[in-house]
Design an enzyme around this catalytic site. Structure first.
Site, PDB file in Angstrom:
ATOM      1  N   GLY A 165      10.729 -31.674 -35.730  1.00 19.19           N
ATOM      2  CA  GLY A 165       9.770 -31.025 -36.679  1.00 19.19           C
ATOM      3  C   GLY A 165       9.552 -29.647 -36.527  1.00 19.19           C
ATOM      4  CG  MET A 169       1.714 -25.869 -35.207  1.00 26.78           C
ATOM      5  SD  MET A 169       0.748 -24.621 -33.831  1.00 26.78           S
ATOM      6  CE  MET A 169       0.553 -25.820 -32.702  1.00 26.78           C
ATOM      7  CG  ASN A 188      12.513 -30.319 -40.676  1.00 18.36           C
ATOM      8  OD1 ASN A 188      11.520 -30.187 -39.945  1.00 18.36           O
ATOM      9  ND2 ASN A 188      12.718 -30.254 -41.860  1.00 18.36           N
ATOM     10  CG  ASN A 262      -4.371 -32.274 -33.673  1.00 16.97           C
ATOM     11  OD1 ASN A 262      -4.333 -32.002 -32.330  1.00 16.97           O
ATOM     12  ND2 ASN A 262      -4.526 -31.252 -34.564  1.00 16.97           N
ATOM     13  CB  SER A 288      -5.392 -26.218 -28.635  1.00 17.49           C
ATOM     14  OG  SER A 288      -6.429 -25.178 -29.239  1.00 17.49           O
ATOM     15  N   GLY A 290      -2.797 -22.987 -32.456  1.00 21.09           N
ATOM     16  CA  GLY A 290      -2.201 -22.575 -33.716  1.00 21.09           C
ATOM     17  C   GLY A 290      -0.884 -22.076 -33.447  1.00 21.09           C
ATOM     18  CE  LYS A 343      -6.342 -29.441 -30.215  1.00 21.13           C
ATOM     19  NZ  LYS A 343      -5.757 -29.716 -31.523  1.00 21.13           N
ATOM     20  CG  HIS A 346      -9.713 -28.324 -28.229  1.00 19.98           C
ATOM     21  ND1 HIS A 346      -9.569 -28.011 -29.435  1.00 19.98           N
ATOM     22  CD2 HIS A 346      -9.779 -27.129 -27.538  1.00 19.98           C
ATOM     23  CE1 HIS A 346      -9.288 -26.815 -29.655  1.00 19.98           C
ATOM     24  NE2 HIS A 346      -9.044 -26.137 -28.402  1.00 19.98           N
ATOM     25  CG  ASN A 347      -9.188 -30.421 -32.774  1.00 14.41           C
ATOM     26  OD1 ASN A 347      -8.887 -29.607 -31.884  1.00 14.41           O
ATOM     27  ND2 ASN A 347      -8.393 -30.609 -33.735  1.00 14.41           N
ATOM     28  CD  GLU A 350     -10.447 -26.211 -33.693  1.00 13.43           C
ATOM     29  OE1 GLU A 350      -9.783 -26.016 -32.965  1.00 13.43           O
ATOM     30  OE2 GLU A 350      -9.980 -26.332 -34.876  1.00 13.43           O
ATOM     31  CE  LYS A 418      -4.000 -30.011 -41.443  1.00 10.96           C
ATOM     32  NZ  LYS A 418      -4.708 -28.789 -40.565  1.00 10.96           N
ATOM     33  CG  HIS A 602     -33.903 -57.410 -33.076  1.00 11.77           C
ATOM     34  ND1 HIS A 602     -32.704 -57.850 -33.067  1.00 11.77           N
ATOM     35  CD2 HIS A 602     -33.967 -56.779 -34.330  1.00 11.77           C
ATOM     36  CE1 HIS A 602     -32.210 -58.213 -34.299  1.00 11.77           C
ATOM     37  NE2 HIS A 602     -32.923 -57.491 -35.133  1.00 11.77           N
TER      38      HIS A 602
HETATM   39  C1  6PG Z   1      -6.078 -26.200 -32.579  1.00  9.50           C
HETATM   40  C2  6PG Z   1      -6.610 -26.475 -33.731  1.00  9.50           C
HETATM   41  C3  6PG Z   1      -5.747 -27.229 -34.578  1.00  9.50           C
HETATM   42  C4  6PG Z   1      -5.983 -27.340 -36.176  1.00  9.50           C
HETATM   43  C5  6PG Z   1      -7.140 -28.328 -36.482  1.00  9.50           C
HETATM   44  C6  6PG Z   1      -7.798 -27.887 -37.822  1.00  9.50           C
HETATM   45  O1  6PG Z   1      -6.455 -26.428 -31.508  1.00  9.50           O
HETATM   46  O2  6PG Z   1      -5.057 -25.165 -32.581  1.00  9.50           O
HETATM   47  O3  6PG Z   1      -7.528 -27.420 -33.521  1.00  9.50           O
HETATM   48  O4  6PG Z   1      -5.089 -28.402 -33.883  1.00  9.50           O
HETATM   49  O5  6PG Z   1      -6.155 -26.110 -36.645  1.00  9.50           O
HETATM   50  O6  6PG Z   1      -6.459 -29.661 -36.465  1.00  9.50           O
HETATM   51  O7  6PG Z   1      -8.524 -29.154 -37.976  1.00  9.50           O
HETATM   52  P1  6PG Z   1      -9.220 -29.365 -39.167  1.00  9.50           P
HETATM   53  O8  6PG Z   1      -8.334 -29.235 -40.378  1.00  9.50           O
HETATM   54  O9  6PG Z   1      -9.612 -30.941 -39.097  1.00  9.50           O
HETATM   55  O10 6PG Z   1     -10.250 -28.425 -39.370  1.00  9.50           O
END
Ligand code: 6PG
Length: 621
Positions: A165, A169, A188, A262, A288, A290, A343, A346-347, A350, A418, A602
């Site tokens: 891939g 990233m 790829n 992810n 994580s 980017g 993760k 984490h998101n 985020e 996502k 109930h």
């Molecule tokens: C990270 C980010 C990465 C991505 C997100 C965006 O930790 O590097 O979280 O994984 O930018 O998946 O998520 P959304 O598109 O759902 O906002």
């Protein structure tokens, strides 16, 4: 390399024995004058060291020519390391790291003579910690450290690491691995928009044959030595299954796949079971940071079989970001799909962090220009609420399309996603945990997408958010910090609950530590969470709790003022409502219980007997 007492000679000797290479101690190469000076107790200066380092550099050349060697040398300054290198290619830097107190304690235990703590401190002060190299913590025993270096070298010298891939990233992680001495085979597909991707990448980065490219699974897999290590850097979902199917007929027992996308944790566990039937291991790894994290050091969250993670650990350790103590932002988080679960949370954190910043931005817009808002965010970036996300936000707000036009004012307000945030909400509901801030952030993105409806109703209402006096910026800052604490509390408590439900034995403080650098939610607050979580939940910490109580009035002011100005701030409101409810002895859910019993039989428990018999009432009587 490392300061005195870091154990470089011991580790070096052990390593040399394992590698069957000669070992050298740099101190044995000092010229007479330096030895005399040291014996007189005089410190060496840079000009004293220069001939010594030059001599070592020419020795290094000979050692490289004769097959290699292990050298122990403090090499504290970058200029010293440059002198040692001086055109010698192939030096692998092993950096031994540890705190002053730990190393001082060790020296005291070991040495039968006096060693001054100030002398050690001066070494720490001189130490220009390199950003490159393999950093190891001296808390671990010398033999474990030597083993780690040995397996790293094994991974670098033996077959290639496979990577599938070459998206943004994938490409950046490849470059990171190449820079750290690994040989890579990349795959790829070569169709449609991706035609020529492999060729273009390989011709750009093929340093001395260290990189080979493939567009068919068979030759890709066959180019790797067993047991193979294959990193998947592909889009989460069906693609992962397709790639695994594509590889399946060529893989063998003991091969290892690392899914670094992810993926949903339950999919990871399903794939782990499937692959295991064929003796193949799957590590589900959250990554994580980017694109720039992938290149310069991300945070890695690998989950799966412990031995298998151990095998690839040096690879992750050398390519990961480093925390404040120089420790790599990676840890073997737990079994099964725990890496991807972590993760996902984490998101979730985020999402809520981003939403909080966006809510503050929308409030400030009612009385300030973009420049003023950007300045405030920039100032906040230097305080206790410093975070990567705040840092990028002020850069975004300052960005202009033209002298008159800010980019931010031209970006559509429909927010994408996502899926990881939604999964976090689903999982929290499944486990029965109120992750209300993540939920509020996810909901808000959904509302943002109801553009046509919003357009219609806002036209019907014909009322813009009200401009006017804004609350004191210092108080607003407190509010922001306040909600962030609740957000972090909720995120980590969701992890705690999942850990218990799935028996993962997650170490929350360690997870917070690997989130202190490299990842999107790195922040000064995360560093404090890494400390606080050693003793319990974030809200259980008395100083946090006290602070939240004291700052509550500012939060109320912000919520009230926003409502009066017609500014939606669901993430702040949900933080505050969570706080109100979690600190309330009595909730009105006694009525909910009675209602449930009224229409559905109930049942309910009595206050004076909460664990006793469930009671049901005939409400018609
Ligand atoms: C990270 C980010 C990465 C991505 C997100 C965006 O930790 O590097 O979280 O994984 O930018 O998946 O998520 P959304 O598109 O759902 O906002």
């Amino acid at each position: 390399m490392g300061v005195s007492g870091s154990g470089k000679n011991t580790v070096g000797e052990l390593l040399a024995r394992k590698l069957e290479l000669p070992f050298y101690d740099a101190d044995d190469y000092h010229p007479e004058v330096n030895i005399r000076k040291m014996n007189e107790g005089k410190p060496l200066d840079d000009s004293d060291r220069e001939p010594w380092l030059k001599k070592l550099s020419s020795e290094i050349r000979n050692w490289i020519d004769s097959g290699g060697a292990v050298l122990a040398c403090s090499a504290l300054k970058e200029s010293y390391r440059k002198l040692l290198e001086n055109g010698n290619e192939g030096i692998q830097w092993i950096v031994l790291r540890g705190s002053h107190d730990l190393i001082y304690d060790r020296i005291k235990k070991r040495a039968d003579h006096f060693f001054s703590s100030e002398l050690l401190q001066s070494q720490f002060d001189t130490f220009e910690v390199p950003e490159y190299g393999y950093h190891l913590q001296v808390e671990e025993s010398p033999s474990i450290l030597a083993d780690r270096v040995f397996s790293l070298i094994g991974l670098q010298e033996s077959g290639r690491i496979g990577l599938i891939g070459l998206g943004t990233m994938g490409k950046q992680l490849c470059r990171n691995l190449l820079r750290n001495g690994f040989k890579l085979a990349v795959y790829n597909q070569d169709e449609g928009e991706e035609k020529g991707t492999v060729n273009a990448f390989v011709s750009k980065y093929s340093n001395e044959g260290k990189l080979r490219g493939y567009t068919d699974y068979r030759s890709f897999v066959q180019s790797l030595e067993s047991p193979r290590i294959i990193l998947l850097m592909v889009k989460a979902g069906e693609v992962v299954d397709l790639v695994i199917e594509g590889l399946m007929s060529y893989l063998e027992a003991e091969d290892v796949i690392i899914d670094a996308g992810n993926s949903f944790f339950k999919d990871t566990e399903r794939r782990q079971r499937y692959l295991k039937e064929n003796g193949i291991e799957l590590i589900g790894m959250g990554v994580s940071g980017g694109a720039s994290g992938a290149l310069n050091g991300p945070s890695f969250m690998p989950g799966g079989d412990d031995n298998c993670i151990d095998m690839v650990y040096p690879l992750l350790q050398i390519t990961a970001a480093k925390d404040n103590d120089g420790k790599a932002c990676v840890t073997s988080v737990g079994p099964g799909g725990s890496g991807h679960y972590i993760k996902m949370v984490h998101n979730g954190i985020e999402y809520a962090e981003m939403q909080l910043i966006a809510e503050i931005y929308s409030y400030l817009r009612q009385g300030m220009s973009n420049e003023e808002i950007g300045k405030i965010f920039k100032e906040w970036s230097h305080g206790e609420s410093d975070s990567f996300l705040l840092g990028i936000s002020h850069k975004i707000i300052f960005k202009k399309n033209s002298p008159q036009e800010f980019l931010i004012d031209t970006i559509s307000d429909k927010a994408g996603s996502k899926g990881t945030g939604n999964w976090a909400v689903e999982s929290a509901s499944e486990l029965g945990f109120p992750a209300s801030m993540i939920m509020a952030a996810v909901n808000f993105r959904m509302i943002s997408n109801m553009k046509n409806i919003r357009d219609r109703f806002s036209r019907d209402l014909n009322q813009d958010p009200r401009e006017g006096d804004l609350m004191d910026i210092g108080s607003l800052y407190k509010t922001f910090h306040w909600a962030r604490i609740i957000n972090h509390h909720q995120g980590f408590e969701l992890l705690r609950m999942a850990s218990e439900a799935y028996n993962w034995k997650l170490e929350l403080a360690e997870i917070a530590r690997i989130w202190t650098n490299g990842c999107i939610i790195r922040s000064a607050l995360m560093e404090r969470c890494a400390e606080k979580l050693k003793t319990g939940a974030i809200l259980n910490d008395p100083s946090n709790f006290k602070w939240l109580v004291e700052a509550e009035k500012e939060v109320i002011e912000f919520i009230t003022d926003s409502a009066e100005k017609r500014i939606p701030i669901p993430c702040f409101s949900s933080a505050y409502n969570f706080w109100l409810a979690i600190t309330a002895k009595n909730l009105p859910t006694n009525l909910v219980q009675a209602q449930r019993d009224f229409f559905g039989g109930h049942g309910f428990y009595r206050k004076d007997d909460p664990h006793g018999e469930i009671e049901r009432l005939n409400w018609d009587d």
